[in-house]
Write an enzyme that holds these catalytic residues in place. Structure first.
Site, PDB file in Angstrom:
ATOM      1  N   ILE A  40      53.486  52.007  37.738  1.00 56.54           N
ATOM      2  CA  ILE A  40      54.500  50.852  36.574  1.00 56.54           C
ATOM      3  C   ILE A  40      53.283  49.385  36.192  1.00 56.54           C
ATOM      4  O   ILE A  40      52.897  48.694  35.266  1.00 56.54           O
ATOM      5  CB  ILE A  40      56.088  50.608  36.791  1.00 56.54           C
ATOM      6  CG1 ILE A  40      56.727  51.039  36.826  1.00 56.54           C
ATOM      7  CG2 ILE A  40      56.162  48.903  36.227  1.00 56.54           C
ATOM      8  CD1 ILE A  40      56.987  52.246  35.547  1.00 56.54           C
ATOM      9  N   ARG A  56      33.133  55.337  43.661  1.00 58.33           N
ATOM     10  CA  ARG A  56      31.205  55.386  44.016  1.00 58.33           C
ATOM     11  C   ARG A  56      30.965  53.867  44.554  1.00 58.33           C
ATOM     12  O   ARG A  56      31.533  52.946  44.092  1.00 58.33           O
ATOM     13  CB  ARG A  56      30.650  55.820  42.520  1.00 58.33           C
ATOM     14  CG  ARG A  56      30.912  55.000  41.475  1.00 58.33           C
ATOM     15  CD  ARG A  56      30.358  55.245  40.223  1.00 58.33           C
ATOM     16  NE  ARG A  56      30.762  55.631  39.548  1.00 58.33           N
ATOM     17  CZ  ARG A  56      30.751  57.362  39.406  1.00 58.33           C
ATOM     18  NH1 ARG A  56      29.296  58.002  39.971  1.00 58.33           N
ATOM     19  NH2 ARG A  56      31.776  58.146  38.624  1.00 58.33           N
ATOM     20  N   HIS A  81      21.736  59.884  35.154  1.00 59.86           N
ATOM     21  CA  HIS A  81      22.968  60.090  35.746  1.00 59.86           C
ATOM     22  C   HIS A  81      23.700  58.326  35.351  1.00 59.86           C
ATOM     23  O   HIS A  81      24.592  58.676  34.995  1.00 59.86           O
ATOM     24  CB  HIS A  81      22.320  59.789  36.773  1.00 59.86           C
ATOM     25  CG  HIS A  81      23.573  59.493  38.089  1.00 59.86           C
ATOM     26  ND1 HIS A  81      24.774  60.574  38.320  1.00 59.86           N
ATOM     27  CD2 HIS A  81      24.228  58.782  38.456  1.00 59.86           C
ATOM     28  CE1 HIS A  81      25.658  59.811  39.028  1.00 59.86           C
ATOM     29  NE2 HIS A  81      25.418  58.562  39.454  1.00 59.86           N
ATOM     30  N   PRO A 118      37.358  54.318  30.777  1.00 67.33           N
ATOM     31  CA  PRO A 118      36.341  53.410  29.754  1.00 67.33           C
ATOM     32  C   PRO A 118      36.062  51.626  30.939  1.00 67.33           C
ATOM     33  O   PRO A 118      35.272  51.246  30.435  1.00 67.33           O
ATOM     34  CB  PRO A 118      36.813  52.724  28.595  1.00 67.33           C
ATOM     35  CG  PRO A 118      38.762  52.473  29.273  1.00 67.33           C
ATOM     36  CD  PRO A 118      38.564  54.034  29.604  1.00 67.33           C
ATOM     37  N   GLN A 119      37.180  51.441  32.021  1.00 66.98           N
ATOM     38  CA  GLN A 119      36.583  50.648  33.017  1.00 66.98           C
ATOM     39  C   GLN A 119      35.489  50.693  33.518  1.00 66.98           C
ATOM     40  O   GLN A 119      35.008  49.805  33.676  1.00 66.98           O
ATOM     41  CB  GLN A 119      37.697  51.104  33.945  1.00 66.98           C
ATOM     42  CG  GLN A 119      39.231  50.535  33.122  1.00 66.98           C
ATOM     43  CD  GLN A 119      39.650  51.592  33.126  1.00 66.98           C
ATOM     44  OE1 GLN A 119      40.058  52.827  32.546  1.00 66.98           O
ATOM     45  NE2 GLN A 119      41.061  51.065  31.891  1.00 66.98           N
ATOM     46  N   CYS A 176      36.376  51.733  43.418  1.00 65.62           N
ATOM     47  CA  CYS A 176      36.882  52.443  44.221  1.00 65.62           C
ATOM     48  C   CYS A 176      36.488  53.820  44.055  1.00 65.62           C
ATOM     49  O   CYS A 176      36.979  55.169  44.867  1.00 65.62           O
ATOM     50  CB  CYS A 176      38.605  52.462  43.571  1.00 65.62           C
ATOM     51  SG  CYS A 176      38.607  53.070  42.131  1.00 65.62           S
ATOM     52  N   GLN A 233      32.321  47.318  34.307  1.00 67.69           N
ATOM     53  CA  GLN A 233      32.226  47.246  36.415  1.00 67.69           C
ATOM     54  C   GLN A 233      30.030  47.787  35.963  1.00 67.69           C
ATOM     55  O   GLN A 233      29.725  46.894  36.933  1.00 67.69           O
ATOM     56  CB  GLN A 233      32.838  48.583  36.976  1.00 67.69           C
ATOM     57  CG  GLN A 233      34.234  48.101  36.552  1.00 67.69           C
ATOM     58  CD  GLN A 233      34.598  49.422  37.511  1.00 67.69           C
ATOM     59  OE1 GLN A 233      34.497  51.235  37.863  1.00 67.69           O
ATOM     60  NE2 GLN A 233      36.240  49.250  38.055  1.00 67.69           N
ATOM     61  N   GLY A 285      60.579  50.237  38.139  1.00 68.74           N
ATOM     62  CA  GLY A 285      60.194  50.411  39.116  1.00 68.74           C
ATOM     63  C   GLY A 285      59.305  49.274  39.511  1.00 68.74           C
ATOM     64  O   GLY A 285      58.427  48.312  38.444  1.00 68.74           O
TER      65      GLY A 285
END
Length: 459
Positions: free
Chosen positions: A196, A52, A101, A117-118, A50, A122, A191
């Site tokens: 949430i 890059r 990079h 950390p995600q 989402c 990926q 919610g």
């Protein structure tokens, strides 16, 4: 430089353009083969999240303009308005800058949320897809594995990921301070939106036993409950379930509070005043401010959590400085290994030449032995022939190099074969000065006759 990075990220453009050029997961294998075939790229990996969309390539002769043309054509971005918006957002990095990079991205230093950390997972997924598609070779394989190693070092040797920097994570972390055995608790989430859902994710990572989701629209609560294994209730049923909750985290879009002081007091009486942690992460507030006055209710508002996050961001920024040092080390190590790869072919040829000479001389020695010559004579002949054959070409080339003024060849020869330096040998400049003092010509002025003693070898 063979390694290149081409793409855009949250740092160069907004979400609307990022969405337009993102690659869907199911199309990535097809796109990888298109890039390899249409652009003649030997190795390519695509990272599309989402935040890059980036192409990592190993190819010596491709430039930014060609990549931009292909990228625009694939996404059907015209040369008028669309391309004018896209081109300033794109970046193209080569060599050491491209390596750095990737390592910064893998370590979370280039993320919208510093240290998140995600992105590591990926990148691993992107690498796995590219390998399965056959578009990863020696260079990218080594590059990504080095990036994973460096990212793990950053995680283990710095505090880059130790401090929460999202409201959802901060709320769960504070709940863990109130309830050290948080996995045994019951959490009530008010919610069913994105925030949430993120809270639920962090709670599940802590193995929480019971999860209740309350929302004004029951279907949305049921949808989130299905994802998390929790129970769904309507907001109007909140008073009946509040006493079960050790942890209450609220984030709705309601204009007025949905949880009041009276409801909390009633619930605490039913709980026999067992402590209740309440985090209100909504704006406007979902919980009446007076709840903070209740003795066994621990209420944290958005301002409290933002203060925690601000301090944690500063801590992560300090850790990022340490991480940059580890990344520099990782980049230098990889570039050293990459340069060494360039010698593989020549070293292979050297070994093949040596083995060819060895086989020829060994066959000759065996024939001599079969003819009746003594073992000692055969061994001496073999050793003599091997020595002459193996040093002949280096000897000729070093002499030629010196004759052409490339005297550093001798130093290379000493390094390659670990030859001792003769302390009695004076530098060329010293020898020349000594010769001048004696009235002789220095080496650079030697006569043609002198040079003829060591004629230049034929090409």
């Amino acid at each position: 430089m063979t390694i290149k990075v081409f793409g855009l990220s949250h740092k160069t453009t907004g979400v609307s353009l990022r969405e337009r050029v993102a690659f869907q997961a199911d199309e990535v294998p097809v796109v990888l083969k298109l890039v390899a075939d249409e652009l003649g790229v030997s190795e390519v990996t695509i990272l599309s999240t989402c935040n890059r969309t980036e192409l990592y390539l190993s190819c010596p002769d491709i430039d930014a303009a060609r990549l931009c043309d292909w990228f625009c054509d694939y996404h059907e971005i015209g040369h008028e308005v669309g391309r004018a918006e896209l081109e300033p957002a794109l970046y193209f990095l080569e060599g050491k800058a491209a390596v750095r990079h990737l390592m910064r991205v893998a370590s979370g230093l280039d993320s919208q949320m510093l240290g998140e950390p995600q992105i590591f997972g990926q990148i691993k997924d992107a690498f796995t897809v590219a390998r399965s598609s056959g578009t990863v070779g020696t260079v990218l394989d080594r590059l990504f594995r080095q990036a994973f190693t460096v990212a793990k070092r950053v995680r283990t040797q710095t505090a880059i990921g130790n401090n929460p920097v999202s409201v959802a994570y901060a709320a769960v972390s504070l709940a863990g301070r109130i309830f050290p055995e948080i996995h045994k608790c019951t959490a009530l989430l008010i919610g069913a939106g994105e925030t949430i859902e993120l809270v639920a994710k962090h709670l599940l990572q802590r193995n929480i036993e019971h999860l209740i989701i309350a929302n004004r629209t029951l279907s949305r609560a049921e949808s989130l409950a299905l994802k998390t294994g929790g129970a769904a209730i309507q907001l109007s049923d909140l008073p009946d379930h509040l006493a079960k909750a050790d942890i209450v985290i609220a984030s709705t879009g309601a204009p007025l509070p949905v949880l009041g002081k009276g409801a909390v007091e009633t619930a605490l009486r039913k709980r026999r005043h067992k402590p209740m942690f309440i985090a209100d992460i909504a704006v406007p507030r979902d919980v009446e401010a007076e709840v903070a006055d209740i003795e066994d209710a621990y209420l944290y508002g958005i301002d409290d959590l933002e203060a925690v996050i601000e301090g944690n961001v500063r801590a992560r920024e300090e850790a990022a400085k340490e991480a940059e040092h580890l990344i520099r080390e990782g980049v230098d190590d990889f570039m050293y290994k990459l340069r060494s790869l360039e010698t593989v072919d020549v070293l292979k040829s050297l070994r093949e030449r040596a083995e060819e000479v060895r086989d020829l001389e060994l066959a000759r020695a065996l024939r001599l032995a079969d003819s009746g010559q003594s073992v000692e004579a055969v061994m001496r002949q073999l050793a003599h022939a091997l020595t002459n054959k193996l040093i002949h070409h280096p000897t000729v080339q070093v002499r030629r190099a010196h004759a052409e003024g490339r005297k550093e060849a001798s130093n290379w020869l000493r390094d390659l074969f670990q030859l001792p330096v003769n302390p009695a040998a004076a530098p060329d400049s010293t020898v020349d000065e000594t010769m001048r003092a004696r009235g002789a010509r220095p080496s650079s002025e030697s006569s043609e006759k002198g040079l003829d003693r060591h004629p230049r070898p034929e090409s």
